[in-house]
Design an enzyme around this catalytic site. Structure first.
Site, PDB file in Angstrom:
ATOM      1  N   GLU A 260      47.611  55.596 -35.330  1.00 51.56           N
ATOM      2  CA  GLU A 260      47.123  55.952 -36.658  1.00 51.56           C
ATOM      3  C   GLU A 260      46.195  57.156 -36.555  1.00 51.56           C
ATOM      4  O   GLU A 260      45.482  57.299 -35.562  1.00 51.56           O
ATOM      5  CB  GLU A 260      46.389  54.758 -37.293  1.00 51.56           C
ATOM      6  CG  GLU A 260      47.295  53.578 -37.592  1.00 51.56           C
ATOM      7  CD  GLU A 260      46.574  52.444 -38.327  1.00 51.56           C
ATOM      8  OE1 GLU A 260      45.382  52.619 -38.674  1.00 51.56           O
ATOM      9  OE2 GLU A 260      47.194  51.395 -38.539  1.00 51.56           O
ATOM     10  N   HIS A 278      47.023  51.666 -44.096  1.00 47.77           N
ATOM     11  CA  HIS A 278      45.910  50.802 -43.672  1.00 47.77           C
ATOM     12  C   HIS A 278      44.989  50.479 -44.851  1.00 47.77           C
ATOM     13  O   HIS A 278      43.780  50.714 -44.817  1.00 47.77           O
ATOM     14  CB  HIS A 278      45.116  51.442 -42.540  1.00 47.77           C
ATOM     15  CG  HIS A 278      44.481  50.427 -41.633  1.00 47.77           C
ATOM     16  ND1 HIS A 278      44.396  50.574 -40.264  1.00 47.77           N
ATOM     17  CD2 HIS A 278      43.880  49.234 -41.900  1.00 47.77           C
ATOM     18  CE1 HIS A 278      43.769  49.534 -39.736  1.00 47.77           C
ATOM     19  NE2 HIS A 278      43.459  48.708 -40.712  1.00 47.77           N
TER      20      HIS A 278
END
Length: 525
Positions: A260, A278
């Protein structure tokens, strides 16, 4: 006054709580690593979210840092081993965004069941593909939970309300807890074979990494739909893509990814795949909750010693801390005493509590004993890194609790294993507040453990006390208190003598040369 740095964007209520509880606070979000390193040494606490990286370099620069508080669950951005070695408590707020994350998992489950993102995109592009988006009902389907902790149990509760059947794989889930939740505890292979939907709610550990591996994905029933709002790395993403393309997996919704920010995932564009960035904890309520909680937890620790949701030391509530403080002082002094006397010869430690002490949380008492004991290895040891240091050096640590009450209303006994066998020291509290040594290596003695002291083992014989006092007096070393004990008349005796100033090495050598002296050691508390 304790001082805290908030280095990430956080709800203003966090700073308000710090100030209201007597903690000075600076808000400086967006610092670079070098800027953080330059100023972090001025602070007792560091409050972060996910942006700040608390690396080993940052911790080495944090000379006064006592606590790092993460507003949220994940602490991937904190080097916990380095923090532990440094003696810094690392806290998170595991419950502040639990409902938000659970609701996001349920939302993604609905989105998968009814293909909502694809249907939205199609409709807004001017199409009306009513027959293309044939979804499935959630009612009567089997939901498989991998992880039935705080968030997983909330998902289970919501799923039962949707009339789903819930099965769970979680080694830590007890049968009683499963019964309370109204779910069925199963092994992983059983869950994979039965679940229509699978949702993950487990941290990323060596045991859970790739728990949905290629092999395990192949064991799932055809048409399964998978949701992950927990941690990236729990699913083999390449295998998931292949099984989405083959149709074995009917749909997958990921809020988290192995890397990420996920800007180039091979999963993007795969039919049946839904992605969110997220967002599990991204609601207004959750951000306020975690900010409030991290400020309350850090304030408690810095002002009262209370420890809540720590990842590298036992919890100690703000209510417990005042009660335990004198016991922890006693425990640390006992640990320091045996550490100074037996040093690096110690191979194991036992901590026994009885009487009133047995009614208390023993973990902080054990931590305090180890903190005192491990000073022989490190000048920067504290309750956080002492257990780590003890484990690193292979010390066997045992805790023993006795409900009985003996000669004292409360007693803490510390035993250390040495080449000559176990050696015990014991202490109590006078007036439930003042630590006192009451036994040392089998000899009853009553003494405070404060400041500069010497420990002398000698043959019990007339005139010894006078010779010891004369030796110290002639050297200009003033005696504060003189505490004596012995096995029996004419046998081995012990003297614990507090001094107004450190005893010089030549004077200590003179003490050792007094006839009848077996041992003489300098102590410092």
């Amino acid at each position: 006054m304790p001082k805290v740095l908030i280095s990430d964007q956080m709800d203003p209520k966090a700073a308000e709580i710090f100030r209201a509880r007597g903690v000075e606070v600076d808000e400086k979000p967006g610092l670079s690593k070098d800027e953080l390193i330059a100023i972090v040494g001025d602070y007792d606490g560091l409050a972060i979210r996910s942006a700040t990286k608390v690396t080993k370099d940052v911790l080495e620069a944090a000379a006064n840092l006592k606590v790092v508080g993460r507003a949220g669950i994940g602490v991937d951005n904190v080097d916990i081993p380095a923090a532990t070695a440094k003696g810094v408590v690392v806290m998170n707020t595991p419950f502040g965004n639990s409902i938000t994350t659970a609701e996001h998992a349920i939302a993604l489950m609905f989105a998968l069941a009814r293909e909502l993102p694809a249907a939205d995109a199609s409709t807004q592009s001017g199409k009306w593909e009513k027959n293309r988006f044939m979804g499935v009902e959630l009612t009567s389907k089997t939901l498989g939970l991998i992880g039935a902790g705080n968030i997983g149990s909330i998902v289970a509760e919501r799923a039962l309300g949707l009339r789903m059947k819930v099965v769970a794989y979680d080694p830590f889930l007890t049968p009683e807890r499963a019964l309370d939740l109204g779910i069925e505890k199963v092994e992983l292979d059983d869950l994979l074979a039965r679940a229509d939907f699978i949702t993950l709610h487990t941290p990323l550990t060596d045991q859970t990494r790739n728990i949905l591996s290629r092999e395990n994905l192949a064991r799932t029933r055809p048409g399964v739909r998978i949701i992950n709002c927990a941690r990236g790395g729990l699913i083999d993403e390449a295998a998931l893509k292949e099984m989405l393309e083959s149709g074995h997996v009917a749909g997958a919704a990921l809020d988290v990814f192995a890397e990420e920010p996920a800007k180039q995932s091979p999963l993007f564009g795969t039919p049946g795949f839904i992605a969110t960035p997220h967002l599990g904890a991204s609601t207004t309520e959750a951000q306020v909750n975690v900010a409030i909680q991290v400020a309350e937890q850090m304030s408690d620790f810095l002002t009262t010693g209370g420890v809540t949701n720590a990842l590298n030391m036992p919890s100690l509530s703000a209510e417990e801390a005042p009660k335990l403080k004198p016991y922890m002082q006693l425990a640390e002094k006992l640990g320091s005493l045996v550490g100074q006397l037996e040093g690096r010869r110690i191979t194991g430690v036992s901590i026994e509590v009885e009487g009133a002490a047995a009614q208390l949380n023993q973990k902080p008492i054990t931590g305090a004993v180890l903190a005192g004991l491990m000073h022989v290895y490190s000048d920067t040891v504290n309750m956080v890194n002492a257990p780590f240091l003890a484990k690193e050096r292979g010390l066997d640590v045992r805790e023993i609790r006795h409900d009985r009450e003996g000669d004292y209303h409360t007693l803490v006994r510390v035993g250390v294993a040495t080449p000559e066998g176990e050696k015990l020291v014991a202490g109590t509290l006078f007036g439930n507040a003042a630590p006192r040594l009451v036994g040392i290596f089998g000899i009853r003695v009553e003494s405070e453990l404060e400041g500069e002291m010497i420990y002398v083992v000698n043959d019990d014989a007339p005139g010894f006390i006078g010779r010891l006092g004369t030796t110290l007096g002639e050297a200009g070393v003033n005696i504060g208190t003189f505490n004596l004990g012995r096995h029996a008349a004419g046998g081995e005796a012990v003297a614990l003598v507090s001094l107004d100033s450190p005893i010089p090495d030549p004077v200590l050598a003179e003490v050792r040369s007094i006839p009848g002296v077996r041992t003489a050691k300098r102590l410092r508390f």
